[in-house]
Design an enzyme around this catalytic site. Structure first.
Site, mmCIF file in Angstrom:
data_model
loop_
_atom_site.group_PDB
_atom_site.id
_atom_site.type_symbol
_atom_site.label_atom_id
_atom_site.label_comp_id
_atom_site.label_asym_id
_atom_site.label_seq_id
_atom_site.Cartn_x
_atom_site.Cartn_y
_atom_site.Cartn_z
ATOM 1 N N CYS A 106 0.922 -1.402 0.056
ATOM 2 C CA CYS A 106 -0.238 0.161 -0.055
ATOM 3 C C CYS A 106 0.691 1.553 -0.159
ATOM 4 O O CYS A 106 2.073 1.379 1.412
ATOM 5 C CB CYS A 106 -1.100 -0.183 1.420
ATOM 6 S SG CYS A 106 -1.844 1.284 1.424
ATOM 7 N N CYS A 113 -3.182 15.025 3.164
ATOM 8 C CA CYS A 113 -4.058 15.050 1.941
ATOM 9 C C CYS A 113 -5.145 16.279 2.350
ATOM 10 O O CYS A 113 -5.309 16.866 3.508
ATOM 11 C CB CYS A 113 -4.773 14.272 1.982
ATOM 12 S SG CYS A 113 -6.016 13.801 1.074
ATOM 13 N N CYS A 117 -11.159 14.472 4.850
ATOM 14 C CA CYS A 117 -11.968 13.164 5.401
ATOM 15 C C CYS A 117 -12.205 13.517 6.678
ATOM 16 O O CYS A 117 -10.757 13.223 7.061
ATOM 17 C CB CYS A 117 -11.922 11.846 4.136
ATOM 18 S SG CYS A 117 -11.944 12.371 2.413
ATOM 19 N N CYS A 120 -10.176 10.300 8.462
ATOM 20 C CA CYS A 120 -8.996 9.558 8.776
ATOM 21 C C CYS A 120 -7.830 10.947 8.811
ATOM 22 O O CYS A 120 -7.670 11.682 8.527
ATOM 23 C CB CYS A 120 -8.768 9.824 6.574
ATOM 24 S SG CYS A 120 -6.997 10.119 5.492
HETATM 25 N N1 SAH Z 1 -7.466 9.233 -0.953
HETATM 26 C C1 SAH Z 1 -7.349 7.928 -1.495
HETATM 27 C C2 SAH Z 1 -6.779 7.113 -1.028
HETATM 28 C C3 SAH Z 1 -5.902 7.239 0.490
HETATM 29 S S1 SAH Z 1 -7.237 6.504 1.466
HETATM 30 C C4 SAH Z 1 -9.072 7.535 -1.007
HETATM 31 O O1 SAH Z 1 -9.513 8.599 -0.871
HETATM 32 O O2 SAH Z 1 -9.207 6.584 -1.701
HETATM 33 C C5 SAH Z 1 -7.255 4.762 1.186
HETATM 34 C C6 SAH Z 1 -8.230 4.016 2.092
HETATM 35 O O3 SAH Z 1 -8.225 4.127 3.061
HETATM 36 C C7 SAH Z 1 -9.921 5.197 1.317
HETATM 37 O O4 SAH Z 1 -11.014 3.935 1.039
HETATM 38 C C8 SAH Z 1 -10.027 5.215 2.714
HETATM 39 O O5 SAH Z 1 -11.359 5.960 2.856
HETATM 40 C C9 SAH Z 1 -10.059 4.261 4.042
HETATM 41 N N2 SAH Z 1 -9.671 4.643 5.000
HETATM 42 C C10 SAH Z 1 -8.964 6.493 5.762
HETATM 43 N N3 SAH Z 1 -9.125 6.060 6.677
HETATM 44 C C11 SAH Z 1 -9.548 5.396 7.290
HETATM 45 C C12 SAH Z 1 -9.818 5.078 8.649
HETATM 46 N N4 SAH Z 1 -9.234 5.881 9.730
HETATM 47 N N5 SAH Z 1 -10.437 3.663 8.915
HETATM 48 C C13 SAH Z 1 -10.692 2.517 7.851
HETATM 49 N N6 SAH Z 1 -10.754 2.986 7.188
HETATM 50 C C14 SAH Z 1 -9.746 4.491 6.113
HETATM 51 FE FE1 SF4 Z 2 -7.901 11.897 1.576
HETATM 52 FE FE2 SF4 Z 2 -8.076 10.585 3.829
HETATM 53 FE FE3 SF4 Z 2 -9.660 11.381 2.439
HETATM 54 FE FE4 SF4 Z 2 -8.287 10.002 1.365
HETATM 55 S S1 SF4 Z 2 -9.266 8.994 2.790
HETATM 56 S S2 SF4 Z 2 -8.715 11.774 0.585
HETATM 57 S S3 SF4 Z 2 -6.303 9.828 2.057
HETATM 58 S S4 SF4 Z 2 -8.367 12.724 3.479
#
Ligand code: SAH
Ligand code: SF4
Length: 374
Positions: A106, A113, A117, A120
């Site tokens: 990964c 970022c 979100c 995250c």
């Molecule tokens: N920015 C891209 C790729 C990186 S995040 C995206 O958002 O798809 C990769 C994955 O990890 C995404 O599906 C994201 O939603 C998930 N993710 C992020 N934070 C998380 C958390 N705290 N617990 C579980 N999954 C999480």
């Molecule tokens: Fe960015 Fe995290 Fe949202 Fe992926 S899940 S777009 S890494 S903030």
């Protein structure tokens, strides 16, 4: 002083142009890529099928610069985490997850970022900078090198690569696409296009643009079955609504006849998006959308505003989707003991005492259960 060209992360075409410029033939590209990516050699002097003159020219004009590995941590479940320090001091994380015959790496595309979100930890950190193609491919190089050169190229520990680490890959488009081309290239890692996955939060125009540049598996971080809820937990939804994003994904699939479906990622947040009504809304939303669904139980991090649902709630949500005919899986959490699980990546070497040695011994013991301890 002449600035050296970093050859790491350059695509085949870019290397061809570089060698032509140097007055060399194009077949040097194949030789160089094999040295670097397959034999894990980054010292021009060791590239023995290059003449002394060419090696000197390369040393003078080119480099193969790699970020520094500041931490390599091994989990008891076989997961490996690498924290890399980039030029300028920023850090990113890369995680290797073994699962039977499969080994998934990964990788990150940005430092932090900007998309914020709510669930995250990378997003909560904010955005620092884009990674260069060399820094993206270096993550693969470093993880692969931690296993040494495979005796048989058919048996590589890294079989799958997912752009699911830190950052939004489609907002670092060119570097990500270039690095993916190197991953797919038979002169380099030769990863199958079915085993290279780009995960996006849904940058609709960039998903369409990607269709013109790369044929890889697409994962969409949906996380909510309606715009109201998605606006809240995935703020980029305010710009690109669910319908627009799903349309862009359909367009992407339509460009590649072998690509049958998109992976829908759905992080389960207790009492937020995991209710029965949400599962039913998902069924309605995705009824004509070719996909499989990957549920990700939320991985907590300090000060996170959410909780992971209990096993019963997760199972119920999954069952409703499965019974409606969706191929639905629940992602098992891996590497939690080394903060390497999804959404826990922040590029920091924690304060805790370095556990590497202990863990490595534990992993060794696990892999060699009958041996005396080291
Ligand atoms: N920015 C891209 C790729 C990186 S995040 C995206 O958002 O798809 C990769 C994955 O990890 C995404 O599906 C994201 O939603 C998930 N993710 C992020 N934070 C998380 C958390 N705290 N617990 C579980 N999954 C999480
Ligand atoms: Fe960015 Fe995290 Fe949202 Fe992926 S899940 S777009 S890494 S903030």
């Amino acid at each position: 002083m002449q600035v050296k060209t970093n050859l790491l992360g350059m695509t085949r075409e870019q290397l061809d142009a570089f060698f032509i410029e140097l007055g060399e033939k194009k077949y040097r590209t194949k030789q160089l890529m094999q040295w670097v990516y397959q034999r894990q050699v980054v010292d021009f002097d060791q590239m023995t099928d290059f003449s002394k003159k060419l090696r000197d020219k390369l040393k003078e004009q080119a480099s193969l610069d790699m970020p520094k590995v500041v931490l390599q941590d091994f989990s008891t479940d076989g997961t490996r985490k690498f924290v890399l320090e980039l030029e300028g001091g920023n850090r990113v994380e890369t995680v290797f997850i073994p699962e039977g015959q499969r080994g998934t790496l990964c990788i990150s595309s940005q430092v932090g970022c900007a998309l914020d979100c709510q669930f995250c930890s990378t997003g909560k950190q904010g955005f620092f900078r884009d990674l260069k193609a060399s820094e993206i491919i270096a993550q693969v190089w470093i993880a692969a090198a931690s296993f040494g050169v495979p005796e048989n190229l058919g048996h590589r520990p890294i079989t799958n690569i997912v752009l699911m680490g830190m950052g939004e890959p489609l907002l670092n488009f060119k570097a990500t696409v270039d690095a993916m081309h190197v991953m797919l290239d038979d002169f380099a890692y030769g990863v199958s296009k079915r085993r290279l996955t780009l995960s996006t939060s849904g940058i609709a125009p960039k998903i369409r643009e990607l269709a013109e540049h790369a044929d890889v598996a697409l994962a969409l971080s949906l996380h909510a079955p309606n715009d109201e809820l998605r606006d809240e937990i995935v703020p980029i939804n305010k710009k690109y609504k669910i319908a627009e994003v799903l349309d862009a994904c359909r367009y992407y699939l339509s460009k590649f006849s072998e690509r049958k479906r998109v992976i829908i990622e759905y992080v389960l947040l207790d009492n937020v998006n995991d209710k029965i009504e949400h599962a039913h809304q998902m069924i309605e939303l995705l009824k004509d959308f070719p996909c499989k669904i990957n549920l990700i139980p939320f991985n907590p991090f300090p000060h996170a505003p959410y909780k992971r649902p209990n096993g019963q709630r997760i199972q119920k949500f999954k069952d409703i989707l499965s019974q409606a005919g969706f191929v639905t899986t629940v992602r098992t959490t891996r590497g939690e003991d080394i903060d390497a699980a999804c959404g826990q990546l922040v590029g920091q070497v924690e304060d805790k005492t370095r556990r590497s040695q202990e863990w490595q011994a534990a992993v060794w013991k696990k892999m060699n259960p009958n041996a005396e301890s080291v």
